[in-house]
Write a protein that holds these residues in place. Structure first.
Motif, PDB file in Angstrom:
ATOM      1  N   PRO C 135       0.837  -1.206   0.000  1.00 39.01           N
ATOM      2  CA  PRO C 135       0.000   0.000   0.000  1.00 39.01           C
ATOM      3  C   PRO C 135       0.868   1.251   0.000  1.00 39.01           C
ATOM      4  CG  PRO C 135      -0.045  -1.075   2.158  1.00 39.01           C
ATOM      5  CD  PRO C 135       0.696  -1.989   1.239  1.00 39.01           C
ATOM      6  N   HIS C 203      -3.207  -3.176  -4.060  1.00 41.03           N
ATOM      7  CA  HIS C 203      -3.550  -2.122  -3.105  1.00 41.03           C
ATOM      8  C   HIS C 203      -3.973  -0.866  -3.850  1.00 41.03           C
ATOM      9  CE1 HIS C 203      -1.776  -4.420   0.193  1.00 41.03           C
ATOM     10  NE2 HIS C 203      -0.870  -4.774  -0.697  1.00 41.03           N
ATOM     11  N   SER C 205      -5.391   3.454  -3.154  1.00 44.66           N
ATOM     12  CA  SER C 205      -5.679   4.528  -2.215  1.00 44.66           C
ATOM     13  C   SER C 205      -6.075   5.774  -2.997  1.00 44.66           C
ATOM     14  CB  SER C 205      -4.422   4.793  -1.376  1.00 44.66           C
ATOM     15  OG  SER C 205      -4.737   5.707  -0.376  1.00 44.66           O
ATOM     16  N   THR C 269      -7.045  -4.328  -1.856  1.00 47.77           N
ATOM     17  CA  THR C 269      -7.203  -3.803  -0.504  1.00 47.77           C
ATOM     18  C   THR C 269      -7.150  -2.283  -0.563  1.00 47.77           C
ATOM     19  OG1 THR C 269      -5.889  -5.701   0.164  1.00 47.77           O
ATOM     20  CG2 THR C 269      -6.362  -4.053   1.846  1.00 47.77           C
ATOM     21  N   ALA C 271      -6.503   1.095   1.063  1.00 47.47           N
ATOM     22  CA  ALA C 271      -5.872   1.711   2.232  1.00 47.47           C
ATOM     23  C   ALA C 271      -6.545   3.062   2.505  1.00 47.47           C
ATOM     24  CB  ALA C 271      -4.386   1.886   1.972  1.00 47.47           C
TER      25      ALA C 271
END
Ligand code: NA
Ligand code: NA
Lengths: 430, 153, 314
Positions: C135, C203, C205, C269, C271
């Motif tokens: 991340p 990851h 974001s 995922t 973050a």
């Protein structure tokens, strides 16, 4: 109808004179633009400029240069001398290496043209010198080159994936089994052909001692090292497949000056000849681009396919007709532009009939590969004609390649009967 | 060609080891590729190394063969002259507006000039063949004496 | 398709929601006129590169085309610096700027011999940083990564911030991420599945909201002036409806959340977002880039930027 008359009439009249094929295609394209698109011939120049101003296309001359460097430094001769004894007793001999190396190369390069150019520039001179039948060599190279699109990484899957929102990973996985299957069928064909006509490949009944054969392998490790390094630079994240061609050239120059006898003069010759070779292919691409532009702007391919989608035929009849239409269109247009022109109609049509999007991606990749080897616009054929310095004419290369695209059609049939051939691996992996 | 190789490899090395990618790579490689193609065009034409469909032309003998050669040269001239005419406004457009490449802001017209120049040279070669200033060889007759691969050991 | 049917060149893929809106626009026109007046060719299937629009459209090579100003910077540098993506940070700001942006596009296209006959708004997108291995959700962490971006203004902005950014074309992004040629890629979550980003990134974001100038539907001016009043009226009416349907931003955030949810199910995922401080730093850098690009483009570009800034109230 008037369009098709102009297209075919124009091509026959211009190409028939024996003019450079690029000029014949280009002039026909200009005529179509002039008469059917309000005189928009200025599009031709923009199209030429944008097709060559392409980073992706740079892989083609790079791979040609790589082959020239190997050839002139004597590395490829040593490698073939080492391989020869091993294949002496197999009917078809070194012809099988063409398919095997194209398969390997398909795993490096994203395009069918690069694959044919890279393998052909080394294999043709070496094998014709060893007494193999020239038509058979070029046929195997033109056919083998098409594996470059089916085996990942593959430009056609990347573009198909982005245009249809299909998983690229699944498409890549789906190409592997059919790619190897087609490769195996190519080899089987060569085996049968050599059994029926042993003259196509020189053979020797003198057994070569295994130890001696293995000793020969010391000669080929520079070449193996090069191939591994190029694949390694992609897998290891150093370079994109396009960049890998450039990296390969530098590695080849290093390897060939250490283990071969590459001199500055030979390097200069290699560069000069690869420019000439790339230009004669490039000029064909130039003409083909103008012709493709003239038809695509009219929406011709879509219109042809729309008549099929409105026909109300059954599932497999539609599939059959779509494949036939691709065969026809593939004669006049290069593969990737054909795919972009047709997908907006073909994809909804075939998914609507219940076919799996990933499976359709594999089928379309195969049919556009066939387009790469059908004349008059067959870029794989042209690169090989140029490689043989017109010793083997375009018509002869095309004829020699017919069995290979028939095998592709057979592969389509197999995939229609057993969709799992393509779908098993992606279902397993994703 | 060497420049293309050089810039690609430099770019790969810069990104990997200096973590500072070259932003000009793609556009410069594209421009170099175009220029080397256009510069190669007159050379290939001069040496009569084009890919062609020779079926009918090679079948004919004697005067018919020459007539066909002239027809081929006329088709070639028609194509190149038409294309040259189209490149004039195209070049003018880029020149007057000083068009630049999108990312690296390289001035385009010096590179674009390669296209009309190469087309003009090629057309001149064809004209010279047509008028007999140059021998009327066609590609198959140029033969194996200057094969692409002849320099190999 | 009849002989009088207008070919509409749409560079967006068939599968994009915007394409469905354009299809609806064409259907509206055709229904009003009772004949096939407009036929849409999607996914660039007419073979026309979108960067060449100002070359082929005024000449009438196709009758109608979708245009996006930011693609046209080579031929019309002033157009690509009217809105630099990332400078406008909220829907409220965006709605203040839109009328001015539309006006500027209309003037500039008119200079090129193209009439702007309709507009389709682009949703307010959220751009995230997708990474393959770990991340990354601070600019500091991003400095040690190789980042894929898609436009020159992003290269300039990230270079200002000390991040090594490189333009990688969309069709090469998958392999570049897969093999590690780049570690991270900038992309809107809403469209990530279209390029299978979830298969090569683990990851993600959120970094910045991205407002874009609208798509413009263009017709060569001489063609438009020669068109009969009934056809013009039908097109204008359908275009107004298209604008009404697309110029809505309140659902954009819900769609973004849904897209993130789907990507999460596919293995990404999410973050924490980049911290507010980093996001402010980013917007400040984009604003500098914008000034630089307008300066560089010259001509009308600096004046266009002033007009947009004034509309934004800055
Ligand atoms: Na491949
Ligand atoms: Na073909």
């Amino acid at each position: 109808m008037a369009f098709w008359l102009t297209l075919i009439g124009g091509l026959v009249a211009t190409a028939g004179t024996g003019v450079a094929l690029g000029a014949a295609l280009g002039l026909t394209g200009m005529l179509i633009l002039h008469f059917f698109s309000n005189g928009a011939t200025s599009l031709a120049v923009d199209a030429i400029w944008s097709v060559f101003n392409s980073f992706t296309l740079s892989a083609v001359p790079m791979f040609i240069l790589l082959g020239e460097v190997l050839l002139r430094s004597g590395i490829s001769e040593k490698a073939y001398a080492a391989f020869s004894p091993l294949f002496r007793r197999i009917p078809g001999g070194l012809l099988h290496t063409n398919i095997a190396v194209c398969t390997l190369f398909g795993a490096v390069s994203g395009s069918s043209l690069s694959t044919a150019a890279a393998v052909g520039s080394v294999a043709y001179p070496e094998m014709s010198r060893r007494g193999y039948d020239k038509d058979t060599i070029v046929g195997s190279l033109a056919g083998g080159g098409t594996l470059g699109l089916l085996i990942p990484p593959s430009l056609s899957f990347l573009i198909y994936g982005a245009l249809t929102e299909t998983s690229i990973g699944r498409l890549f996985a789906a190409g592997i089994v059919p790619g190897f299957l087609v490769g195996a069928m190519f080899m089987a064909y060569l085996l049968v052909k050599a059994l029926r006509n042993p003259a196509i490949a020189p053979r020797s009944e003198t057994p070569v001692p295994l130890r001696q054969a293995l000793a020969g392998f010391r000669q080929i490790w520079p070449l193996l090292a090069l191939i591994l390094a190029v694949i390694g630079s992609i897998v290891g994240g150093l370079a994109t497949p396009t960049e890998a061609a450039g990296v390969g050239v530098v590695l080849a120059v290093i390897i060939c000056s250490v283990w071969g006898d590459l001199t500055w003069q030979k390097l200069a010759e290699a560069v000069y000849h690869s420019v000439l070779l790339f230009t004669s292919v490039g000029f064909l691409v130039l003409g083909a681009t103008i012709l493709a532009k003239s038809a695509s702007i009219l929406g011709i391919p879509q219109q042809v396919l729309e008549t099929v989608s409105e026909s109300g035929l059954g599932t497999y009849s539609v599939l059959l007709i779509v494949v036939l239409i691709y065969l026809l269109l593939g004669c006049f247009f290069d593969g990737l532009s054909l795919m972009i022109m047709t997908l907006p109609v073909v994809f909804p049509l075939l998914t609507g009939l219940g076919f799996d999007p990933v499976w359709i991606g594999v089928i379309i990749t195969i049919v556009i590969e066939i387009g790469q080897v059908t004349p008059p616009v067959g870029l794989n054929l042209s690169v090989l004609t140029a490689l043989t310095n017109n010793e083997v004419s375009l018509g002869r290369v095309a004829t020699a390649t017919v069995p290979y695209w028939l095998i592709h059609l057979l592969a389509i049939l197999l995939l229609a009967l057993f969709p799992a051939l393509a779908l098993f691996l992606p279902n397993l992996l994703f | 060609m060497i420049a293309i190789t050089g810039i690609i490899v430099t770019s790969v090395l810069m990104r990997k080891f200096a973590n500072s990618p070259l932003h000009i790579t793609e556009e410069v490689v594209g421009l170099l590729l175009s220029v080397s193609l256009f510069l190669g065009l007159p050379m290939v034409t001069l040496r009569a190394k084009h890919v062609r469909v020779a079926l009918l032309a090679d079948f004919l003998k004697g005067r018919l063969h020459s007539a066909m050669q002239i027809a081929a040269l006329l088709v070639g001239c028609a194509f190149f002259f038409w294309l040259i005419i189209e490149t004039i406004p195209w070049f003018e457009f880029a020149f007057k507006r000083s068009l630049k490449t999108e990312t690296s802001r390289i001035l385009l017209y010096p590179w674009m000039a390669a296209m009309p120049l190469a087309l003009a040279l090629t057309a001149l070669i064809l004209l010279a063949r047509l008028t007999g200033l140059l021998d009327r060889v066609d590609d198959s007759e140029a033969g194996a004496d200057q094969s692409f691969t002849d320099g190999a050991p | 398709a009849g002989a009088d049917t207008w070919r509409f060149n749409n560079f967006l893929p068939e599968t994009r929601p915007e394409t469905a809106e354009l299809e609806k626009f064409a259907a509206d026109v055709n229904e009003t006129l009772g004949e096939e007046q407009i036929k849409i060719y999607s996914g660039g299937s007419l073979g026309l590169p979108n960067t060449d629009t100002l070359r082929f459209l005024p000449k009438g090579a196709v009758e109608m085309s979708l245009m996006w100003a930011n693609y046209l910077g080579r031929d019309a540098p002033a157009l690509s610096s009217v809105v630099v993506q990332g400078t406008i940070g909220s829907i409220e700001e965006f709605e203040k700027a839109i009328p001015t942006v539309r006006k500027i596009y209309e003037e500039e296209f008119a200079d090129w011999g193209v009439s702007s006959v309709g507009y389709a708004a682009i949703p307010m997108l959220s751009v995230s940083v997708f990474c393959r291995d770990e991340p990354v959700n601070t600019l500091e962490a991003l400095k040690s990564k190789k980042l894929r971006v898609w436009a020159r203004d992003q290269v300039e902005t990230f270079t200002r911030l000390g991040v090594a950014a490189q333009i990688i074309p969309q069709e090469e992004m998958y392999v570049a991420m897969k093999t590690g040629v780049v570690d991270c890629a900038l992309y809107p979550a809403l469209y990530a599945h279209t390029v299978s980003l979830q298969e090569v990134a683990s990851h993600a974001s959120f970094l910045y909201p991205m407002a874009s100038g609208p798509y413009v539907i263009g017709v060569a001016t001489d063609k438009w002036e020669a068109t009969d009043a009934a056809t013009k009226a039908a097109i204008t009416e359908a275009a107004d409806a298209l604008w009404e349907r697309t110029n809505q931003y309140e659902d954009d955030f819900q769609r973004e959340l849904a897209a993130r949810e789907e990507l999460a199910e596919a293995g990404i995922t999410w973050a924490e977002d980049f911290p507010q401080e980093d996001r402010d730093t980013f917007v400040a850098a984009v604003t500098e880039t914008w000034a630089m690009l307008a300066e560089e483009a010259g001509g009308n570009a600096p004046a266009y930027r002033e007009r947009v800034l004034t509309a934004l109230g800055r």
